[in-house]
Design an enzyme around this catalytic site. Structure first.
Site, short mmCIF file in Angstrom:
data_model
loop_
_atom_site.label_atom_id
_atom_site.label_comp_id
_atom_site.label_asym_id
_atom_site.label_seq_id
_atom_site.Cartn_x
_atom_site.Cartn_y
_atom_site.Cartn_z
N CYS A 79 0.83 -1.22 0.00
CA CYS A 79 0.00 0.00 0.00
C CYS A 79 0.87 1.27 0.00
CB CYS A 79 -0.97 -0.06 1.17
SG CYS A 79 -2.44 0.92 0.91
N HIS A 168 -3.45 -5.25 1.59
CA HIS A 168 -2.72 -5.52 2.85
C HIS A 168 -2.74 -7.01 3.19
CE1 HIS A 168 -2.23 -1.36 4.50
NE2 HIS A 168 -3.18 -1.12 3.63
N GLU A 170 -1.00 -8.52 5.18
CA GLU A 170 -0.67 -8.74 6.59
C GLU A 170 -1.88 -8.68 7.51
OE1 GLU A 170 -0.22 -6.05 4.87
OE2 GLU A 170 -0.63 -4.28 6.09
N1 GLN Z 1 -3.59 6.37 1.11
C1 GLN Z 1 -2.32 6.04 1.66
C2 GLN Z 1 -1.20 6.83 0.99
O1 GLN Z 1 -1.43 7.48 0.04
C3 GLN Z 1 -2.04 4.57 1.56
C4 GLN Z 1 -3.04 3.82 2.39
C5 GLN Z 1 -2.48 2.62 3.05
O2 GLN Z 1 -1.28 2.40 3.12
N2 GLN Z 1 -3.37 1.85 3.64
O3 GLN Z 1 -0.09 6.78 1.43
#
Ligand code: GLN
Length: 187
Positions: A79, A168, A170
């Site tokens: 992410c 995610h 995890e």
């Molecule tokens: N929206 C977050 C970002 O731009 C990422 C979201 C996340 O890691 N769950 O960094």
């Protein structure tokens, strides 16, 4: 094998629990001196990419880590971690820029910002995928292998020693994406 987990902000504890379940050694990276420890792989968790990027620079760890990633240190970004590794981020600054992908942040809009699905991951099979204000990979350039799609978007990819997921892994019970990363390190 020992994995360094970036623990400045975000969902690093969940990665730690995953590695505990897999009986794999890890340590937290919170400050520059933590980088003196030898690591075989590096995990960048989800969280807020702009905050993590800023902290990495303030704590004087950014360049050391970028050099190691560019020299081939195996890295797994989930992410926000994916965003930090991307070479291009639409309408946003880039950080490590080591992976040949273009990324869109907060890409699914408000309603789809967080959702769960099950989709195929190349070489693993169908896995659970939890998205939390997730990015997607808008374009994968040369050298990048696409590993998974969801909602018509690329959500997992690999380039050499770099593995990224927009979701995610995890936060679910399924250890197979983490196992994929550990197998990547062994090869
Ligand atoms: N929206 C977050 C970002 O731009 C990422 C979201 C996340 O890691 N769950 O960094």
């Amino acid at each position: 094998m020992k994995i360094g987990i970036l623990a400045l902000q975000g969902a690093f504890l969940e990665h730690e629990h995953m590695l505990q379940r897999m009986e794999t050694d890890y340590f937290e990276i919170r400050q520059k001196k933590d980088l003196e420890q030898q690591m075989d792989g590096f995990i960048i968790p989800g969280g807020e990419s702009t905050v993590m990027g800023k902290l990495l620079k303030e704590l004087d760890m950014f360049e050391i880590l970028r050099d190691r990633i560019l020299s081939g240190l195996p890295v797994f970004g989930t992410c926000a971690g994916l965003i930090l590794l991307a070479k291009e981020v639409e309408d946003n600054p880039t950080y490590f820029g080591s992976m040949n992908i273009r990324v869109k942040r907060n890409a699914y809009g408000r309603q789809l910002g967080s959702f769960y699905t099950r989709q195929d991951f190349a070489g693993i099979g169908v896995i659970p995928m939890s998205f939390i204000r997730a990015p997607y990979i808008a374009e994968a350039y040369e050298g990048v292998q696409i590993l998974a799609w969801a909602e018509g978007k690329i959500v997992a990819a690999r380039q050499g020693n770099q593995l990224v997921t927009a979701f995610h892994p995890e936060v679910n019970e399924d250890v197979r994406v983490h196992q994929y990363f550990l197998d990547m390190i062994c090869r």
